[in-house]
Design an enzyme around this catalytic site. Structure first.
Site, mmCIF file in Angstrom:
data_model
loop_
_atom_site.group_PDB
_atom_site.id
_atom_site.type_symbol
_atom_site.label_atom_id
_atom_site.label_comp_id
_atom_site.label_asym_id
_atom_site.label_seq_id
_atom_site.Cartn_x
_atom_site.Cartn_y
_atom_site.Cartn_z
ATOM 1 N N GLU A 1 61.630 40.651 74.301
ATOM 2 C CA GLU A 1 62.521 41.452 72.979
ATOM 3 C C GLU A 1 62.201 42.611 72.723
ATOM 4 O O GLU A 1 63.002 43.495 72.295
ATOM 5 C CB GLU A 1 62.806 40.262 71.958
ATOM 6 N N THR B 1 81.653 44.541 74.857
ATOM 7 C CA THR B 1 79.978 44.491 74.819
ATOM 8 C C THR B 1 79.863 43.128 75.151
ATOM 9 O O THR B 1 78.570 42.921 75.358
ATOM 10 C CB THR B 1 79.782 44.691 73.399
#
Length: 1108
Positions: free
Chosen positions: A504, A611
């Site tokens: 992340e 997206t």
């Protein structure tokens, strides 16, 4: 270091034709070539020609063989179906699959505030909706022995039928009720953004495939004359008659989101209940409750959304409006986009978090990743999607539906303008957003990457790389910024090569996972960018990167029941969740990467991927017998174009013959690998999960054939700018200034003046960090002061008074030979009854809306020629008096009386002293044979300028000013230089030498001419200019050229050349100078370190923070 390359399906063993081990370092060897004699060269010529032919063949051989691409395509299909079939078998009709425990994943009913789950899982079969467009894409697979295409088409149609069975067909009658209810009438509190991109986007994309608006090989339901906006029913083999069920369900879902748009800012609240709306947002205009009146139980609902969440709805909602004829959605989404964009900072950056209710930024971070990512994406893609289509008809009234649930939040706001609806405006927003990112977030240190910075200053805020930011390279490809896309994508490639996934966050400083944020939930952003890069370059490098990703997912994420995200990329711990976007995006982009001939890859339409990876397009309406809407006659609608931005895509780079890969041949190819220290870590694919350091490992995609890298190439020098730290001695006796800002800055001797300026009030104990920037003009830049990071356009302000005793080659005060400060003093009489005048002015404005503003008066006066200086001075003085009177009235200031006057009764005092209104302007000196030295005047160090009353001697030495117009029509009167110390001229009409030659000869004296000031419009250009780049912020001047000696009107060379400077400001500045009471000149100074200028230090006399 031995390199390995895996063929499709092999187990990772060494290749039989592997070369000898390569050096265990991420750098490159230096090429050395022994000299060849001419005779020897002739003997070698045939061999060299043969080598060139062989190299060309090797380049072609390095391209991925078609059979290997086909195998990867097949494996990608298998990957998708392993997840999809298990979801349909185990979890449908629930939202997601738990791949480890092999159970459905549903909303967390016990903990409503578990937003990680509940924001996304709306209890409406999310994974199936997200997967439909991927099935439609797989339906165009080339023929194979597994019948992939026809099977995927059947699964697509069966998936649509399964949705209709569960949620109805979207009609108001009995057919609109499914097994789970009517449409999406579920008691689920979901996030607006996630519901739009996954639910609305997935349903819309599937509808476009179903009606043939997006291509599926062998499936074309359209007939000549069909209107794609109103398609006829289509009978499918599974018995379903498709007549727009998905579109009606999309509208049902989108209408349930409308309550969230009832805000005062135009940005939607972050969450909404699909059945009950927004009862938890008590301050919403929807409820009509006074602010603060809350009927909801429990703690108040969070109103924080993000820039991406509020501004990334345009694609889905615009297509929905165009397909249904309901304009509400398009207008709401565009308004939300502009509501975010209009809040950008002065340096053009947007934040990550924003309060949808009050409109202020939450936090000070500006990023390309989490929180802001898809906002930039939708700026560019909205331009693409809308291009070639008419603007919405803003005059057409929206016809309310008879249903009681009808609502239109657009009624809270004025209609959007044609500019706000124009595709060109979205392109302009993208260009400006990317320019700000390139200026403030982009860093070339070590290897190009993007940093997290302060939204207001651009200063470094954190030093980590966000996995969500991997999408940006793909977006740059669509924008034509291919080289920047390639170089920034290399860093993500190196991170993947190290961790076999993207954590992340990855710390640039510590070169490890940031703060324990080491999960990878099967995100698509990296493979998405890899797909776009391959489409733009056809470089086989990206195919091998895709193969690396596919192999690592297969090795690390497979479970018997699906695909699991990684909870920790370091130890391989799996999370028990298969996010819907894995099938909706990751598998989709992976497949399209390996299917170059797919009809979507060759579609010549203005289509975009959302997206969430759903393809969308606005179908072209069939011509009808109706009058065509005329083009807008609005004057504010212009076509956006700026040649300084990238406005077209570059040509595809030529393949390098020696390697077959342009990327592999880059001079910076190992720089990103060096940032990761890949040569020092083990290869988890070498047989053991964490072998010894230095074991078999490659700094880049381990699937890459060895022949694709230059065997003996060179690398460019890694960009690591020189940084120095200067620490000044601490002087406990020195008085330290400061303000309330000092606490925020964490140091007593610095204070913030403006968003881009920090003043240093004392050198005692000061620590200054400087970086040497190798730009066109080699210069230092202060990047930290007392530990406070500075943005690229932030300045440190030093008072010249505190620099008097500093003499060190590392920090040296130098007088600027070019830039000076022109100072004007205007004495404004402020009578006691000025407040009455101000009140009268306000009354006039209240009674007459057309009463001019002060700014209008100033501009109007500035347009007049000051042929009568008295009139001009009166006009400007009236304006200043009016302005200051308003200030006095609002602040209730008491003007000091003139104590030099004796009143009746012997008391001392009189009318208030005049206010000293000072204007500072940047000016430049000329260059060339005719340039003369400036008069020996300067502002004394530490000089104090009183606000009222008389001015100390020496600060403003000149009090007689002559306004000469452009001075081109003839010789000026003799009294002009004889009786005036300053002559002011307008630039233009003739060259500078002619202007000076029109000044009569005069006897030098203290009361005669000392300085000529040329006032330019700043955008003037001509042969009498020589380019000179200024370091003073806000200045936009170029240095004038006097290319011949100064002459008198009689053609005789002057014995005493006249000093001249040039400033900007046009008519306004010219009139101000003409009416000034006194004029002075202050020299500018700058700081050098070891002979090189420090760009962002301003040396002033205590006035750099003033706004004059």
């Amino acid at each position: 270091m031995e390199r390995r390359s895996l063929a499709a399906g092999d187990g990772g063993g060494p290749r039989p034709d592997a070369r000898p081990p390569r050096p265990a370092t991420p750098g490159c060897r230096q090429v050395t070539s022994p000299g060849l004699s001419w005779r020897r060269g002739r003997r070698l010529l045939p061999w060299l020609l043969a080598l060139v032919v062989l190299a060309s063949w090797l380049g072609l051989a390095a391209a991925m063989p078609p059979g290997r691409v086909a195998d990867l395509r097949r494996e990608t299909v298998e990957m998708f179906y392993h997840g999809y079939d298990n979801y349909m078998r185990v979890a449908f009709p629930e939202d997601e699959l738990r791949p480890v425990s092999c159970t459905p994943l549903t909303r967390d009913a016990r903990n409503p505030r578990n937003v990680e789950l509940n924001d996304v899982l709306g209890n409406y079969s999310l994974t199936l909706i997200d997967s439909l467009s991927t099935l439609a894409i797989l339906a165009s697979a080339p023929p194979d022995d597994r019948n992939t295409g026809p099977k995927a088409l059947r699964d697509f149609q069966d998936g649509v039928a399964a949705l209709v069975l569960q949620y109805g067909d979207g009609r108001p009658g009995p057919s609109g009720v499914g097994l789970r209810g009517r449409g999406f009438d579920v008691d689920s509190k979901v996030q607006v953004f996630e519901t739009v991109i996954r639910g609305v986007g997935g349903l819309l994309s599937a509808h476009l495939f179903a009606i043939g608006a997006l291509p599926i090989t062998g499936y074309d339901p359209r007939r000549p004359g069909d209107d794609p906006m109103n398609p006829r029913p289509i009978v499918w083999p599974n018995g379903l008659k498709y007549d727009g069920q998905l579109l009606r369900l999309t509208q049902d879902l989108a209408q349930r989101l409308l309550p969230a748009f009832y805000t005062k800012t135009g940005m939607p609240y972050p969450r909404v209940n699909l059945r009950h709306g927004i009862p938890f947002y008590a301050n919403s205009p929807l409820h009509g409750s006074p602010p603060g009146a809350s009927s909801a139980e429990g703690p108040p609902e969070i109103t924080e959304t993000c820039s991406a969440g509020a501004g990334s709805l345009v694609l889905e909602f615009t297509v929905l409006s165009r397909l249904t004829g309901d304009p509400r959605f398009e207008q709401l989404a565009k308004r939300a986009f502009w509501a975010v964009w209009y809040r950008k900072s002065q340096i053009g950056l947007i934040g990550a978090g924003v309060d949808a209710e009050h409109g202020h930024w939450i936090g000070s971070y500006s990023v390309i990743g989490a929180g802001a990512d898809s906002f930039f994406e939708y700026a560019l893609k909205s331009h693409i999607l809308l291009s070639g289509h008419e603007l919405p008809n803003r005059t057409a009234a929206i016809q309310p539906n008879a249903a009681a649930s009808w609502m239109d939040p657009n009624t809270l706001f004025a209609p959007l303008s044609d500019v706000e609806n124009s595709p060109a405006s979205f392109l302009e927003a993208w260009h400006h957003a990317h320019a700000a990112i390139k200026r403030h977030l982009y860093s070339e240190k070590d290897h190009p990457h993007y940093e997290t910075v302060n939204i207001w200053t651009g200063s470094l805020a954190s030093n980590w790389v966000d996995s969500l930011g991997a999408y940006y390279s793909g977006l740059l490809v669509l924008a034509g910024e291919v080289d920047e896309a390639i170089e920034t994508n290399l860093l993500y490639t190196a991170i993947w090569a190290r961790y076999s996934a993207l954590p992340e966050r990855w710390s640039i400083r510590d070169k490890t996972v940031e703060g324990g944020l080491g999960w990878w939930p099967l995100r698509p952003e990296f493979i998405e960018s890899t797909y776009h890069l391959y489409r733009a370059t056809k470089d086989p490098w990206h195919l091998y990167v895709g193969e690396m990703v596919l192999r690592d997912i297969t090795r690390r994420c497979w479970t018997p029941c699906g695909w699991a995200g990684l909870q920790n990329v370091l130890d391989g711990e799996k999370s028990d969740r298969m996010e819907s976007f894995f099938l909706g995006e990751t598998a989709k982009y992976m497949y399209l990467l390996f299917d170059d001939a797919h009809p979507l890859n060759k579609l010549d339409e203005a289509y975009v991927f959302t997206t969430e990876g759903h393809p969308l397009v606005i179908p072209r309406e069939e011509p009808k017998d109706r009058p065509r809407r005329s083009k807008s006659d609005r004057t504010d609608l212009t076509v956006y174009y700026d040649e300084s931005y990238t406005n077209s895509c570059p040509a595809r780079p030529a393949v390098t013959p020696l390697t077959g890969s342009v990327t592999a041949a880059r001079e910076d190819i190992y720089h990103a690998a060096r940032m990761l220290d890949l040569h020092l870590v083990s290869n988890p694919r070498s047989g053991s999960q964490g072998g010894e350091a230095g074991s078999d490992f490659t700094p880049f995609p381990w699937t890459l054939p060895i022949e694709m890298l230059p065997g003996n190439g060179t690398c460019a020098k890694v960009y690591q700018p020189l940084e120095v730290l200067l620490e000044f001695a601490s002087n406990a006796q020195q008085v330290v200034g400061g303000s309330a800002f000092n606490f925020m800055l964490g140091a007593q001797n610095i204070e913030r003046l403006t968003a881009d300026r920090i003043r240093v009030s004392s050198l005692s104990g000061l620590k200054v960090s400087m970086r040497l920037e190798e730009t066109d003009d080699r210069e230092w830049r202060v990047n930290k002061v007392n530990g406070v990071p500075l943005g690229r356009d932030e300045f440190v302000v030093l008072d010249r008074a505190i620099l008097g005793d500093v003499s060190d080659p590392r920090f040296n005060l130098v007088r600027d030979p070019v830039v000076v400060k022109l100072q004007q003093l205007h004495r404004v009489e402020l009578a006691q009854n000025d407040t009455v005048t101000a009140d009268a002015t306000r009354e006039n404005k209240d009674e007459n809306p057309d009463y001019p503003e002060e700014e209008d008066l100033a501009l109007e006066d500035a347009g007049r020629s000051p042929s009568d200086p008295t009139t001009a001075a009166s006009q400007f003085g009236s304006f200043v008096k009016s302005l200051l009177s308003h200030v006095v009235a609002s602040l209730d200031l008491q003007m000091p009386p003139d104590t030099s006057t004796t009143l009746a009764g012997g008391k001392r005092g009189g009318p208030p002293l005049p206010y000293n209104f000072i204007i500072n302007q940047t000016a430049v000196t000329p260059t060339g044979l005719g340039a003369a030295p400036l008069p020996p005047v300067n502002l004394p160090i530490g000089a104090h300028v009183p606000e009222y009353g008389p001015m100390p001697n020496g600060i403003f030495p000149w009090s007689t000013i002559y306004a000469a117009g452009d001075a081109c029509t003839g010789v000026l009167p003799d009294e002009a230089p004889r009786d005036h110390q300053v002559i002011v001229m307008r630039r233009g009409g003739c060259n500078f030498s002619t202007k000076l030659a029109n000044i009569p000869a005069f006897q030098p004296a203290a009361k005669s001419l000392q300085l000529v000031v040329i006032v330019s419009d700043e955008d003037d250009d001509g042969a009498d200019y020589r380019t000179y780049a200024l370091s003073v912020p806000g200045a936009n001047l170029i240095r004038p050229l006097l290319d011949e000696p100064q002459l008198t009107p009689g053609g005789i060379q002057r014995r005493h050349p006249i000093a001249m400077i040039m400033t900007g400001g046009g008519d306004v500045a010219y009139q101000q100078l003409a009416m000034a009471d006194q004029v002075g000149l202050a020299r500018r100074y700058y700081i050098e370190s070891q002979g090189t200028r420090v760009r962002n230090i301003i040396v002033d006399d205590g006035d750099a923070g003033a706004v004059l």
